[in-house]
Design an enzyme around this catalytic site. Structure first.
Site, mmCIF file in Angstrom:
data_model
loop_
_atom_site.group_PDB
_atom_site.id
_atom_site.type_symbol
_atom_site.label_atom_id
_atom_site.label_comp_id
_atom_site.label_asym_id
_atom_site.label_seq_id
_atom_site.Cartn_x
_atom_site.Cartn_y
_atom_site.Cartn_z
ATOM 1 N N PRO A 97 -29.306 -15.990 48.635
ATOM 2 C CG PRO A 97 -28.482 -16.731 46.564
ATOM 3 C CD PRO A 97 -29.415 -15.730 47.186
ATOM 4 C CE LYS A 98 -24.866 -13.131 46.580
ATOM 5 N NZ LYS A 98 -26.069 -13.223 45.813
#
Ligand SMILES: Cc1ncc(COP(=O)(O)O)c(C=O)c1O
Length: 364
Positions: free
Chosen positions: A181-182
């Site tokens: 989730p970056k």
């Protein structure tokens, strides 16, 4: 029913071409592409050195080791962070000392830091939550006055600027994460940036069995105790591919945050945190304080929209139990904090749709 994810990583063709090249090269280990990725990240954030490792958690761990944090030392960290920040300190044999957060930013509170400093304190880890800066200049000031190291946990703040400089480049070291989730992901992965040559040399040895330079594995000279945190050419190929889309993603993430703020600015019951978008602040995820958080989260889920609730404060987790009364802000606010859908795949229309539903729910 339209489904909207809280987050959605995307792997494109660039990565596939680069990974294919690595596979054909028959050299999958930490190598040329790793070095290229490190150089690219260092130049993007304006840092002298970057060292790629297996995760953001290990980036923090190695950064702490590189500045000499060890048994019986204390390291000050915020109570509201992903548990990895605390665990990295534990891995060094040191003690994480939890400090409450500033209610305006949910980042580490300055007065709390001052009170927490003891003779055993060796370092402070400010955490930049979803790209929102901790009061880093003040942290640096306190650190200087007390002869402490500053390890920035910038796992969620890659490419977020504050006062003309990228987060992660203020402290002795900065640590980024490339988990899914970056803004860019390599499956797992992390990187440490530093301008300090001594720290860099130490990180190189820590990452690779105490060798400053990898040899045959046979007659190598090992200068210190090091481990194996290599970051492979395969991962670097994905990372280099992901960087092709960086600019576009940054623009999109800023726009999403801007639109949420525009639509929800005057709505009672929700407060979106401030971020200086115009001067380079990059919201990885848009976070908000919501009075009826759990009810809103449930309502949105029923409509196919996924949010992410904030971490429970570290002091409530079994390994780090500590009474609520020592952490009034995190105890009160963590149950109101929510990450709204923030995937860079969201269109303007998607954001408007989510914001309208939130407005309808809260005005009801
Ligand atoms: C604030 C914070 N610190 C540290 C980490 C650990 O990073 P990783 O998952 O890459 O180990 C994360 C997770 O992404 C994080 O959000």
């Amino acid at each position: 029913m339209k489904k909207i994810s809280w987050w959605e990583p995307i792997i494109g063709d660039k990565e596939k071409i680069l990974v294919d090249k690595v596979l054909k090269s028959n050299f999958l280990n930490d190598g040329e592409l790793t070095a290229k990725f490190e150089k690219k990240v260092a130049s993007l954030v304006g840092s002298k050195y970057a060292i790629a490792v297996t995760s953001g958690t290990m980036a923090i761990y190695l950064a702490l080791k590189a500045v000499g944090v060890g048994r019986d030392d204390e390291v000050i960290i915020p109570d509201m962070t992903f548990i990895a920040t605390a665990n990295a300190v534990e891995m060094c044999g040191a003690k994480p000392v939890l400090v409450d957060v500033d209610p305006e930013t949910l980042t580490i509170d300055m007065q709390g830091i001052k009170k927490a400093i003891t003779k055993k304190t060796k370092a402070i880890i400010p955490v930049h939550v979803s790209g929102r800066p901790a009061d880093i200049n003040e942290v640096l000031k306190i650190a200087k006055e007390n002869n402490l190291f500053v390890i920035e946990d910038a796992a969620e703040a890659f490419m977020s600027k504050y006062k003309g400089r990228y987060l992660g480049t203020y402290g002795d070291t900065g640590c980024f994460s490339f988990s899914p989730p970056k803004i860019i992901t390599t499956g797992q992965g992390g990187i440490i940036v530093t301008n300090n040559t001594k720290i860099y040399q130490s990180l190189k040895e820590l990452k690779d069995h105490g060798r400053p330079n990898r040899g045959t594995g046979g007659n190598d000279i090992h200068y210190s105790i090091g481990f194996n945190f290599k970051y492979t050419n395969l991962q670097a190929a994905v990372g280099l591919g992901q960087l092709f889309y960086l600019k576009k993603r940054m623009q999109r993430m800023k726009k999403i945050n801007f639109l949420y703020r525009k639509y929800l600015n005057d709505v009672k019951g929700i407060k979106i945190f401030d971020l200086d978008l115009e001067n380079g602040g990059l919201p990885l995820w848009t976070d908000a304080l919501v009075e009826k958080r759990d009810a809103l989260d449930k309502f949105l889920k029923e409509k196919g929209i996924h949010c992410r609730r904030f971490w429970f404060p570290i002091h409530t987790q079994k390994p780090y139990k500590n009474p609520d009364k020592n952490f009034p802000n995190s105890s009160k606010l963590s149950s109101n904090a929510l990450w709204l859908p923030s995937a860079f795949t969201m269109t303007d229309k998607d954001v408007k749709y989510v914001a309208t539903l939130i407005k309808d729910f809260l005005n009801d």
